[in-house]
Design a protein around this motif. Structure first.
Motif, mmCIF file in Angstrom:
data_model
loop_
_atom_site.group_PDB
_atom_site.id
_atom_site.type_symbol
_atom_site.label_atom_id
_atom_site.label_comp_id
_atom_site.label_asym_id
_atom_site.label_seq_id
_atom_site.Cartn_x
_atom_site.Cartn_y
_atom_site.Cartn_z
ATOM 1 N N HIS A 1 0.837 -1.209 0.000
ATOM 2 C CA HIS A 1 0.000 0.000 0.000
ATOM 3 C C HIS A 1 0.866 1.252 0.000
ATOM 4 N N ASN B 1 9.463 1.727 6.406
ATOM 5 C CA ASN B 1 8.265 1.166 7.018
ATOM 6 C C ASN B 1 7.344 0.790 5.867
ATOM 7 N N LYS C 1 3.430 -0.574 4.554
ATOM 8 C CA LYS C 1 2.019 -0.870 4.819
ATOM 9 C C LYS C 1 1.510 -1.844 3.774
ATOM 10 N N GLU D 1 -1.843 -4.305 2.400
ATOM 11 C CA GLU D 1 -3.300 -4.462 2.392
ATOM 12 C C GLU D 1 -3.640 -5.890 2.013
ATOM 13 N N ASN E 1 -5.101 -5.324 7.169
ATOM 14 C CA ASN E 1 -4.135 -4.319 6.705
ATOM 15 C C ASN E 1 -3.140 -4.112 7.830
ATOM 16 N N CYS E 2 -1.884 -3.906 7.507
ATOM 17 C CA CYS E 2 -0.968 -3.646 8.612
ATOM 18 C C CYS E 2 0.216 -2.765 8.234
ATOM 19 N N PHE E 3 0.760 -2.177 9.283
ATOM 20 C CA PHE E 3 1.949 -1.325 9.217
ATOM 21 C C PHE E 3 3.088 -2.130 9.821
ATOM 22 N N ALA F 1 2.953 7.958 8.352
ATOM 23 C CA ALA F 1 2.332 6.760 7.788
ATOM 24 C C ALA F 1 1.126 6.261 8.588
ATOM 25 N N LEU F 2 1.041 6.628 9.873
ATOM 26 C CA LEU F 2 -0.011 6.043 10.712
ATOM 27 C C LEU F 2 -1.231 6.947 10.894
ATOM 28 N N GLU G 1 -4.544 5.441 10.757
ATOM 29 C CA GLU G 1 -4.829 4.422 11.770
ATOM 30 C C GLU G 1 -5.308 5.027 13.088
ATOM 31 N N GLN H 1 -6.398 -1.240 17.199
ATOM 32 C CA GLN H 1 -5.214 -1.810 16.548
ATOM 33 C C GLN H 1 -4.665 -2.984 17.342
#
Lengths: 97, 93, 132
Positions: free
Chosen positions: B30, B37, B39, B41, B59-61, C18-19, C22, C27
């Motif tokens: 994504h 870093n 991301k 999906e 979805n994650c970071f 980036a967050l 969110e 989370q």
């Protein structure tokens, strides 16, 4: 710019890696992992992109009765791999004749 | 900035990110930032049975510093462009 | 990657933003020591330091799960492995049964002991095979 003749002088460690571009190199990583693959890109952190990669993972177990070391290796193949530089212990360029 | 620029060209493609804790996650890229870093999906954990916590996550970071490898899509690697970009970057540093 | 391409790209996002998407959502955070925390993300910075509200630790052992309430947590970024948005419709995996905090802690302890025992037992059995 890209057609400019390659500078083959070696002034600093990373120059050796520059001269290994497009060649097959050996990379030793933390966690008893080794890679062999073609070097396609790198930066000053030793982040890399390797192609046609063979990864070897070595595990050593010690038998707590006999104290024998049982060494196991597993291998796998990856077509293209980005490798984060902070895990790199050493890079060995191809042997030149 | 070489790899930051490179990963940006992969946005939307499928990658597998392998973490230093051995967790491996496949998903569509994504976004990426300067720290690399990542991301993802529509994620799928490669060894799902071992990570039941991840079943509710789609979805994650991922913090760049915990990445060991990223398996790249074959179509996303143009080696000649990478070689040139790497030489340019090497001259600049 | 080429210079022409770089000109066509939108301007760089500010570092460590980036967050943003969110924020204020539930989370799941995986920490470097393997713990899994769940909470609402209230704040973050460029190091991925996080503020989690109504945080709890979620432990899963076999078919059981349990939550240990933690409250308001500030997490140092370097301990963060991953942050994932929890789908509210499937926060709890379907096949799991909820137990109390003390029960799940006990189950986790038992599981750890079992894994250790199994390891040493297997090695002993190998040894017996050699002798036999």
């Amino acid at each position: 710019m890209a057609t400019q003749e390659e500078d083959t002088t070696v002034k600093e460690p990373l120059d050796l890696i520059r001269l290994s571009l497009a060649e097959r190199i050996y990379v030793k990583l933390r966690g008893d992992r080794e890679l062999r693959g073609q070097l396609h890109a790198y930066d000053q952190h030793l982040n890399m992109i390797l192609g046609d990669v063979e990864e070897t993972i070595t595990t050593v177990e010690i038998d707590d009765e006999t104290y024998e070391e049982i060494i196991k290796t597993s291998k796998r193949h990856v077509q293209y791999l980005f490798v984060r530089g902070d895990g790199v212990i050493l890079v060995s360029p191809p042997v030149r004749q | 900035m070489l790899f930051y620029s490179y990963f940006k060209t992969l946005v939307g493609q499928q990658v597998t990110v392998e973490l230093k804790n051995d967790l491996a996650i496949t998903g569509s890229l994504h976004s990426v930032d300067q720290y690399l870093n990542i991301k993802l999906e529509n994620t799928r954990v490669v060894d799902e049975g071992k990570y039941p916590h991840m079943m509710s996550v789609k979805n994650c970071f991922i913090r760049g510093s915990v990445v060991r490898y990223v398996q790249l899509p074959a179509g996303g690697v143009e080696v000649d462009i990478l070689h040139d970009a790497t030489r340019r970057e090497a001259r600049g540093t | 990657m080429g210079s022409t391409e770089a000109e066509g790209l939108p301007p760089l996002p500010a570092p460590g933003t980036a967050l943003v998407e969110e924020l204020d959502k539930k989370q799941l955070i995986i920490l470097r020591d393997g713990r899994k925390l769940i909470g609402i993300l209230r704040s973050f910075d460029q190091f991925a330091n996080l503020v989690l509200e109504d945080a709890f630790e979620r432990i899963i052992v076999g078919e059981m799960y349990g939550d240990i309430p933690l409250g308001l947590y500030v997490i140092r970024g370097e301990n963060v492995v991953l942050l994932g948005q929890v789908d509210p419709t499937r926060e709890v995996p379907a096949n799991l049964t909820k137990v109390t905090a003390s029960e799940i802690k006990q189950a986790q302890k038992a599981e750890k002991t079992e894994v250790m025992l199994k390891g040493t037992m297997l090695k002993r059995m190998d040894f017996l095979d050699d002798v036999g």
